[in-house]
Design a protein around this motif. Structure first.
Motif, PDB file in Angstrom:
ATOM      1  N   PHE A   1       0.812  -1.219   0.000  1.00 57.60           N
ATOM      2  CA  PHE A   1       0.000   0.000   0.000  1.00 57.60           C
ATOM      3  C   PHE A   1       0.851   1.278   0.000  1.00 57.60           C
ATOM      4  O   PHE A   1       0.347   2.357   0.326  1.00 57.60           O
ATOM      5  CB  PHE A   1      -0.910   0.018   1.240  1.00 57.60           C
ATOM      6  CG  PHE A   1      -2.017  -1.002   1.207  1.00 57.60           C
ATOM      7  CD1 PHE A   1      -3.187  -0.743   0.519  1.00 57.60           C
ATOM      8  CD2 PHE A   1      -1.876  -2.225   1.835  1.00 57.60           C
ATOM      9  CE1 PHE A   1      -4.210  -1.678   0.477  1.00 57.60           C
ATOM     10  CE2 PHE A   1      -2.888  -3.167   1.802  1.00 57.60           C
ATOM     11  CZ  PHE A   1      -4.061  -2.897   1.117  1.00 57.60           C
TER      12      PHE A   1
ATOM     13  N   TYR B   1      -0.602   4.147  -1.850  1.00 57.99           N
ATOM     14  CA  TYR B   1      -1.985   4.484  -1.475  1.00 57.99           C
ATOM     15  C   TYR B   1      -1.933   5.239  -0.155  1.00 57.99           C
ATOM     16  O   TYR B   1      -1.928   4.640   0.923  1.00 57.99           O
ATOM     17  CB  TYR B   1      -2.824   3.213  -1.344  1.00 57.99           C
ATOM     18  CG  TYR B   1      -4.306   3.479  -1.183  1.00 57.99           C
ATOM     19  CD1 TYR B   1      -5.120   3.690  -2.287  1.00 57.99           C
ATOM     20  CD2 TYR B   1      -4.890   3.520   0.083  1.00 57.99           C
ATOM     21  CE1 TYR B   1      -6.476   3.934  -2.152  1.00 57.99           C
ATOM     22  CE2 TYR B   1      -6.253   3.767   0.240  1.00 57.99           C
ATOM     23  CZ  TYR B   1      -7.039   3.970  -0.885  1.00 57.99           C
ATOM     24  OH  TYR B   1      -8.388   4.217  -0.747  1.00 57.99           O
TER      25      TYR B   1
ATOM     26  N   GLN C   1     -10.874  -2.797   1.942  1.00 60.86           N
ATOM     27  CA  GLN C   1      -9.435  -3.038   1.909  1.00 60.86           C
ATOM     28  C   GLN C   1      -8.909  -3.606   3.222  1.00 60.86           C
ATOM     29  O   GLN C   1      -7.818  -4.178   3.243  1.00 60.86           O
ATOM     30  CB  GLN C   1      -8.703  -1.727   1.603  1.00 60.86           C
ATOM     31  CG  GLN C   1      -9.028  -1.148   0.231  1.00 60.86           C
ATOM     32  CD  GLN C   1      -8.500   0.257   0.081  1.00 60.86           C
ATOM     33  OE1 GLN C   1      -8.866   1.155   0.836  1.00 60.86           O
ATOM     34  NE2 GLN C   1      -7.632   0.465  -0.900  1.00 60.86           N
TER      35      GLN C   1
ATOM     36  N   THR D   1      -5.580  -6.042  -1.647  1.00 61.99           N
ATOM     37  CA  THR D   1      -5.123  -5.106  -2.674  1.00 61.99           C
ATOM     38  C   THR D   1      -6.007  -5.166  -3.906  1.00 61.99           C
ATOM     39  O   THR D   1      -5.742  -4.466  -4.882  1.00 61.99           O
ATOM     40  CB  THR D   1      -3.673  -5.429  -3.074  1.00 61.99           C
ATOM     41  OG1 THR D   1      -3.610  -6.774  -3.585  1.00 61.99           O
ATOM     42  CG2 THR D   1      -2.736  -5.303  -1.876  1.00 61.99           C
TER      43      THR D   1
END
Length: 647
Positions: free
Chosen positions: A520, A523, A531, A549
């Motif tokens: 991640f 992100y 998630q 993911t």
């Protein structure tokens, strides 16, 4: 302020019920005085109805009345004050007050409403000023109980309060007689109070078309009353009607009762209408069942006498020496560093009714010995709380008691966050009351209870020290999960579990914090429930956290992705056991350990099998080149099924 939009919505609905009933049922009846009382009384009740909780007045047993109330869908949307979200089993509610600089939706609604009220108040003030200016420019010619004024304005006669105004040059003497009689009736029956009330109604409910409808109805009905009284002694109805048309000159003045305005056409229609039969007075009773349904729809559940709950019985053993008729609400209030919060005033309430105020001592200890009288089938509650917006987040805790169940199982520690540490929340810990009550001296309850709490505070203080230490040393960390001094912290810098007690999964496989953070790293946002899925243990910490993911489901892919990327497999030769180690979607949903149902279908249940390849596989999971598509349901029941006919 969160209850304000709820009240405003209920008020609007109430006014809608009253206005629609009047316009659909009562408006065409000639019971004008009864209509006046209806519009007055019920428009006032609209402000009270949203505050009434009918559950307080109905027996908790399944009587016909309660069955009727429960059958009506509730209109209430406010259930409890906004508070922090805690995992199941948390011992007490610690309300996290919103930061003062953050405006909620409720705040915006209030300020917009307040701006409208201010504007409408200024509008009313302008009308009052206009009236006072006209009065100051008029000549008083009579003051025999009712003041009569002459003015030189090109305006229809009007009255307000105990005064009548008219221009003698615009009308003939015989016309003025009917006009003054009409206005005298307004004065005699205090119709100006109705007018003022209608203006106040629209100031408060400026956004509500039903309030304006009621305002118009009140004004119109007052004219019906005055017209009816004049015609009782008038020899020629048509002549009076022509007079109304002739007198409609100059501007309309909304603050007063004006002779030649307010729906002239409808006034003439009602003058020519036959009197309604008295039996139709029964129509006024039909509003009562509507109000009953409205009250039932506006009900809400709050702790208090008469409320029946599915009471949760704690599995914590309570000492047999604990008093049956007393509740000891006690605990320690500390800041996040463990420093006592001394001298903090705490309000004690019973069933939300204020009882008294107590204060924490120099060590942050609070104590209240409270009488209880458990009743079977009824839940009561005590609460303790405070608001200190300048220094700490607000604090509230409570205890419920209920006939036939144990209460007072725990005492609590509360670490209250200072407003200078926005990442830290209020935290609560508890300790069982049984060891204390098994050996306590009732004459020294306060002293021994304080000593008992301090003797057991160390492990909780150690945990709080870990929370504060992490926040202070990881100001700029953006990792999804971090292992620090044996504790796992999430992206919000909250402690979610301890090493050895929690298992982490990434896409269905066990993973380390490094692997999860790497997945991640691009992100930077907070993870959503698709998630990240947490399984909570009994000690307020997670036992498992699963990270994904890829999405668990997606819309049907474009046709161009399907072409050339699907391989149909033979169901008979397929072994479902291979799905334990290979990715697959079952009836349109990705199956993965820890984040979904993770079902492996029986071979006899499988109807169709496809292997998705290339870009089609990447559509469902960017990291894959192949993924199984398994169907056990009829084609029309498979979620977002690709168009395999175009393969």
């Amino acid at each position: 302020m969160s209850a304000f939009p709820d009240y405003l919505l209920k008020l609007s609905v109430s006014l809608g019920v009253i206005a629609l009933f009047y316009h659909l049922v009562l408006r065409k009846l000639t019971f004008y005085n009864a209509n006046r009382r209806y519009l007055w009384l019920y428009s006032y009740l609209c402000f009270v109805i949203p505050l009434i909780n009918i559950n307080h007045f109905i027996a908790p047993e399944p009587t016909p009345a309660r069955m009727f109330v429960q059958s009506v869908p509730t209109f209430t949307r406010i259930a409890a004050p906004e508070s922090a979200t805690f995992p199941p089993g948390f011992p007490a509610a610690l309300t996290v007050a919103a930061e003062p600089q953050i405006l909620t939706a409720s705040d915006w609604i209030f300020y917009i409403w307040l701006a409208g009220v201010a504007f409408m108040t200024l509008r009313l003030g302008a009308h009052v000023r206009s009236y006072l200016r006209i009065r100051s420019q008029s000549e008083l010619i009579s003051n025999d109980g009712v003041k009569i004024f002459h003015f030189d304005l090109d305006m229809s006669p009007f009255s307000f309060g105990k005064a009548i105004f008219y221009n003698p040059h615009l009308h003939k003497p015989d016309e003025l007689q009917d006009m003054i009689l009409h206005e005298y009736i307004h004065v005699q029956q205090w119709h100006s109070l109705d007018v003022i009330w209608s203006e106040i109604l629209c100031i408060i409910n400026w956004f509500n078309p039903f309030a304006w409808l009621i305002r118009s109805a009140i004004r119109q009905n007052l004219e019906y009353i005055a017209d009816q009284k004049v015609l009782e002694n008038h020899p020629d109805t048509k002549a009076y009607q022509y007079l109304l048309l002739k007198a409609a000159v100059g501007p309309e003045f909304s603050l007063v009762n004006q002779f030649g305005y307010h729906s002239l056409k409808q006034r003439i229609v009602m003058m020519n209408k036959n009197a309604s039969p008295r039996v139709l007075l029964a129509c006024f009773l039909f509003i009562l069942p509507l109000l009953a349904v409205t009250l039932a729809a506006f009900r809400w559940d709050v702790p208090g006498k008469g409320k029946v709950q599915n009471f949760w019985k704690s599995n914590v053993e309570v000492s047999k020496r604990k008093p049956k008729n007393l509740l000891h609400m006690a605990g320690l209030l500390l800041d996040e560093t463990g420093k006592p919060i001394a001298g903090l005033p705490l309000e004690v309430k019973h069933d939300e009714v204020y009882i008294k105020t107590i204060k924490t001592d120099k060590d942050g200890f609070y104590f209240a010995e409270l009488p209880v009288k458990p009743e079977k089938g009824i839940t009561h509650s005590y609460s303790i709380g405070t608001e200190d917006p300048d220094h700490y987040l607000s604090f509230h805790t409570g205890e419920q008691y209920h006939g036939g169940f144990d209460f007072g199982e725990r005492f609590n520690y509360y670490f209250i966050r200072r407003r200078t540490m926005p990442e830290l929340r209020n935290h609560s810990y508890s300790i069982d009351s049984k060891p204390f009550y098994d050996g306590y001296d009732p004459s020294k309850t306060r002293e021994e209870l304080k000593a008992y709490l301090f003797a057991n505070v160390a492990p909780h203080q150690k945990e709080m020290d870990l929370r504060v230490d992490y926040i202070e040393t990881h100001r700029w960390s953006n990792d999804v999960i971090t292992l620090y001094k044996g504790g796992y912290f999430d992206r919000k810098k909250q402690l979610v579990g301890f090493e050895g007690d929690i298992t982490l999964f990434l896409d269905g496989k066990k993973a380390t914090p490094r692997e999860i953070n790497s997945a991640f790293k691009n992100y930077p946002y907070l993870l959503n429930e698709r998630q990240e899925k947490r399984n909570w243990g009994q000690n307020n910490f997670c036992t498992e956290i699963s990270y994904l993911t890829f999405p668990l489901y997606r819309d049907a892919p474009p046709v161009e992705l399907v072409k050339g990327n699907v391989e149909v497999k033979n169901v008979q030769s397929f072994d479902p056991a291979r799905l334990k180690n290979e990715p697959y979607l079952l009836d349109g949903f990705r199956q993965v350990y820890g984040a979904s149902s993770n079902l492996i279908p029986e071979k006899r249940d499988v109807k169709r099998i496809m292997l998705l390849k290339g870009q089609l596989a990447k559509y469902y999971d960017p990291s894959l080149n192949e993924i199984w598509w398994i169907e056990t349901r009829p084609i029309n029941e498979v979620f977002e099924r690709p168009d395999f006919a175009s393969k």
